[in-house]
Design an enzyme around this catalytic site. Structure first.
Site, PDB file in Angstrom:
ATOM      1  N   SER A  10       7.134   4.057  -0.001  1.00  0.00           N
ATOM      2  CA  SER A  10       8.512   3.966  -0.214  1.00  0.00           C
ATOM      3  C   SER A  10       8.760   4.107  -1.623  1.00  0.00           C
ATOM      4  O   SER A  10       9.803   4.698  -2.037  1.00  0.00           O
ATOM      5  CB  SER A  10       9.523   2.805   0.536  1.00  0.00           C
ATOM      6  OG  SER A  10       9.071   1.392  -0.131  1.00  0.00           O
ATOM      7  N   MET A  75      -3.067  -2.084  -4.143  1.00  0.00           N
ATOM      8  CA  MET A  75      -3.442  -3.242  -3.987  1.00  0.00           C
ATOM      9  C   MET A  75      -5.010  -3.452  -4.466  1.00  0.00           C
ATOM     10  O   MET A  75      -5.699  -4.175  -4.001  1.00  0.00           O
ATOM     11  CB  MET A  75      -3.659  -3.470  -2.471  1.00  0.00           C
ATOM     12  CG  MET A  75      -2.408  -3.175  -1.716  1.00  0.00           C
ATOM     13  SD  MET A  75      -0.942  -4.194  -2.155  1.00  0.00           S
ATOM     14  CE  MET A  75      -1.345  -5.723  -1.526  1.00  0.00           C
ATOM     15  N   ARG A  76      -5.217  -3.004  -5.586  1.00  0.00           N
ATOM     16  CA  ARG A  76      -6.218  -3.421  -6.339  1.00  0.00           C
ATOM     17  C   ARG A  76      -5.936  -3.581  -7.734  1.00  0.00           C
ATOM     18  O   ARG A  76      -4.977  -2.847  -8.571  1.00  0.00           O
ATOM     19  CB  ARG A  76      -7.312  -2.326  -6.099  1.00  0.00           C
ATOM     20  CG  ARG A  76      -7.685  -1.800  -4.955  1.00  0.00           C
ATOM     21  CD  ARG A  76      -8.763  -1.086  -4.652  1.00  0.00           C
ATOM     22  NE  ARG A  76      -9.187  -0.620  -3.361  1.00  0.00           N
ATOM     23  CZ  ARG A  76     -10.190  -1.513  -2.667  1.00  0.00           C
ATOM     24  NH1 ARG A  76     -10.901  -2.014  -3.183  1.00  0.00           N
ATOM     25  NH2 ARG A  76     -10.390  -0.949  -1.163  1.00  0.00           N
ATOM     26  N   ASN A  92       3.482  -0.690 -13.128  1.00  0.00           N
ATOM     27  CA  ASN A  92       3.430  -1.257 -11.763  1.00  0.00           C
ATOM     28  C   ASN A  92       4.930  -1.937 -11.319  1.00  0.00           C
ATOM     29  O   ASN A  92       5.809  -2.230 -12.156  1.00  0.00           O
ATOM     30  CB  ASN A  92       2.224  -2.338 -11.661  1.00  0.00           C
ATOM     31  CG  ASN A  92       2.342  -3.028 -10.452  1.00  0.00           C
ATOM     32  OD1 ASN A  92       2.269  -2.232  -9.248  1.00  0.00           O
ATOM     33  ND2 ASN A  92       2.083  -4.456 -10.288  1.00  0.00           N
ATOM     34  N   HIS A  94       6.553  -4.823  -8.967  1.00  0.00           N
ATOM     35  CA  HIS A  94       5.932  -6.153  -8.321  1.00  0.00           C
ATOM     36  C   HIS A  94       7.191  -6.629  -7.565  1.00  0.00           C
ATOM     37  O   HIS A  94       8.543  -6.869  -8.344  1.00  0.00           O
ATOM     38  CB  HIS A  94       5.407  -7.215  -9.185  1.00  0.00           C
ATOM     39  CG  HIS A  94       4.913  -8.473  -8.562  1.00  0.00           C
ATOM     40  ND1 HIS A  94       3.725  -8.318  -7.869  1.00  0.00           N
ATOM     41  CD2 HIS A  94       5.283  -9.638  -8.548  1.00  0.00           C
ATOM     42  CE1 HIS A  94       3.539  -9.432  -7.441  1.00  0.00           C
ATOM     43  NE2 HIS A  94       4.447 -10.366  -7.479  1.00  0.00           N
ATOM     44  N   ASP A 130      -0.609  -8.871 -12.312  1.00  0.00           N
ATOM     45  CA  ASP A 130       0.751  -9.040 -12.428  1.00  0.00           C
ATOM     46  C   ASP A 130       1.286  -9.806 -13.916  1.00  0.00           C
ATOM     47  O   ASP A 130       2.176 -10.586 -13.766  1.00  0.00           O
ATOM     48  CB  ASP A 130       1.633  -9.296 -11.406  1.00  0.00           C
ATOM     49  CG  ASP A 130       1.103  -8.830 -10.086  1.00  0.00           C
ATOM     50  OD1 ASP A 130       1.143  -7.608 -10.044  1.00  0.00           O
ATOM     51  OD2 ASP A 130       0.815  -9.515  -8.871  1.00  0.00           O
ATOM     52  N   GLU A 159      13.688  -2.342  -5.787  1.00  0.00           N
ATOM     53  CA  GLU A 159      12.638  -1.653  -6.404  1.00  0.00           C
ATOM     54  C   GLU A 159      12.996   0.165  -6.559  1.00  0.00           C
ATOM     55  O   GLU A 159      12.629   0.500  -7.428  1.00  0.00           O
ATOM     56  CB  GLU A 159      11.366  -1.934  -5.386  1.00  0.00           C
ATOM     57  CG  GLU A 159      10.975  -2.929  -5.555  1.00  0.00           C
ATOM     58  CD  GLU A 159       9.541  -3.457  -4.498  1.00  0.00           C
ATOM     59  OE1 GLU A 159       8.904  -4.405  -4.796  1.00  0.00           O
ATOM     60  OE2 GLU A 159       9.210  -2.453  -3.613  1.00  0.00           O
TER      61      GLU A 159
HETATM   62  C1  GRF Z   1       6.319  -3.006  -2.973  1.00  0.00           C
HETATM   63  O1  GRF Z   1       7.055  -4.041  -2.419  1.00  0.00           O
HETATM   64  C2  GRF Z   1       5.659  -3.329  -4.315  1.00  0.00           C
HETATM   65  O2  GRF Z   1       6.492  -4.099  -5.204  1.00  0.00           O
HETATM   66  C3  GRF Z   1       4.320  -4.027  -3.980  1.00  0.00           C
HETATM   67  O3  GRF Z   1       3.875  -3.122  -2.860  1.00  0.00           O
HETATM   68  C4  GRF Z   1       5.015  -2.863  -2.216  1.00  0.00           C
HETATM   69  C5  GRF Z   1       4.959  -1.463  -2.043  1.00  0.00           C
HETATM   70  O4  GRF Z   1       5.790  -0.746  -1.090  1.00  0.00           O
HETATM   71  N1  GRF Z   1       3.597  -3.886  -5.135  1.00  0.00           N
HETATM   72  P1  GRF Z   1       5.692   0.722  -0.794  1.00  0.00           P
HETATM   73  O5  GRF Z   1       4.285   1.079  -0.452  1.00  0.00           O
HETATM   74  O6  GRF Z   1       5.976   1.384  -2.159  1.00  0.00           O
HETATM   75  O7  GRF Z   1       6.724   0.909   0.412  1.00  0.00           O
END
Ligand code: GRF
Length: 178
Positions: A10, A75-76, A92, A94, A130, A159
């Site tokens: 997203s 996620m890495r 990034n 977060h 982070d 976000e």
């Molecule tokens: C988000 O909440 C971001 O802050 C975190 O992972 C999530 C990713 O969501 N790092 P998406 O795949 O962009 O919907």
């Protein structure tokens, strides 16, 4: 720019709506990730690079001509040689007000901590988890009856608003030769 993600994508979508063809590549470590589907629908080239010790070297091999790398649910941990190749050029997003609640499940951490507010942060990426320099934050309330899902949904609205703003600021800084 290139976007790296492992999840639903997203935030990629929010960046794409702002920057369109400015995003020239999407890389994921998960073959089934929603971000790949969204990128394909947008006509953006996609690459899957599964994990492994040389993941960041393999990713770097795809980034020729890229000015900015945006992590969007990747996620890495980003490691060498990618880090040094893109100094202050990897961002990034977060889902907390860093330095609070780094790492996984930041929205769960906020609820378990009894926090009255949380939010999201765009930051530069360094070798830590982070821990890089903060660029932009947005706050949201944590409500008494929030579940991890309702809080995360509220955070994600922010976000999608601030990530494009932060990227715009970084692109402007790059243009100015910073
Ligand atoms: C988000 O909440 C971001 O802050 C975190 O992972 C999530 C990713 O969501 N790092 P998406 O795949 O962009 O919907």
């Amino acid at each position: 720019m290139a976007v790296l993600g492992s999840g639903t994508g997203s935030n990629f979508q929010a960046l794409y709506e702002e920057f369109g063809a400015g995003i020239v590549l999407v890389i994921s470590d998960r073959p089934g990730a929603g971000i790949l589907e969204k990128a394909k629908r947008a006509g953006i080239p996609t690459i899957v690079e599964k994990g492994g010790p040389d993941l960041c070297a393999r990713i770097l091999g795809h980034l020729e001509g890229i000015d900015l790398v945006c992590l969007a649910g990747f996620m890495r941990l980003v490691k060498e040689p990618l880090l040094s190749a893109f100094p202050r050029r990897i961002l990034n997003i977060h889902p907390s007000l860093l330095p609070k609640y780094p790492g996984l499940g930041a929205w769960v951490q906020a609820i378990e901590d009894g926090a009255g507010e949380s939010g999201c942060t765009v930051h530069y990426v360094d070798a830590g988890m982070d821990t890089g320099e903060l660029i932009l934050q947005a706050r949201v309330p944590v409500l008494r009856d929030d579940t991890p899902e309702t809080l995360h949904a509220r955070i994600q609205v922010e976000e999608h608003r601030i990530y494009p703003l932060a990227v715009k600021a970084c692109l402007a800084a790059i243009k100015d030769g910073e």
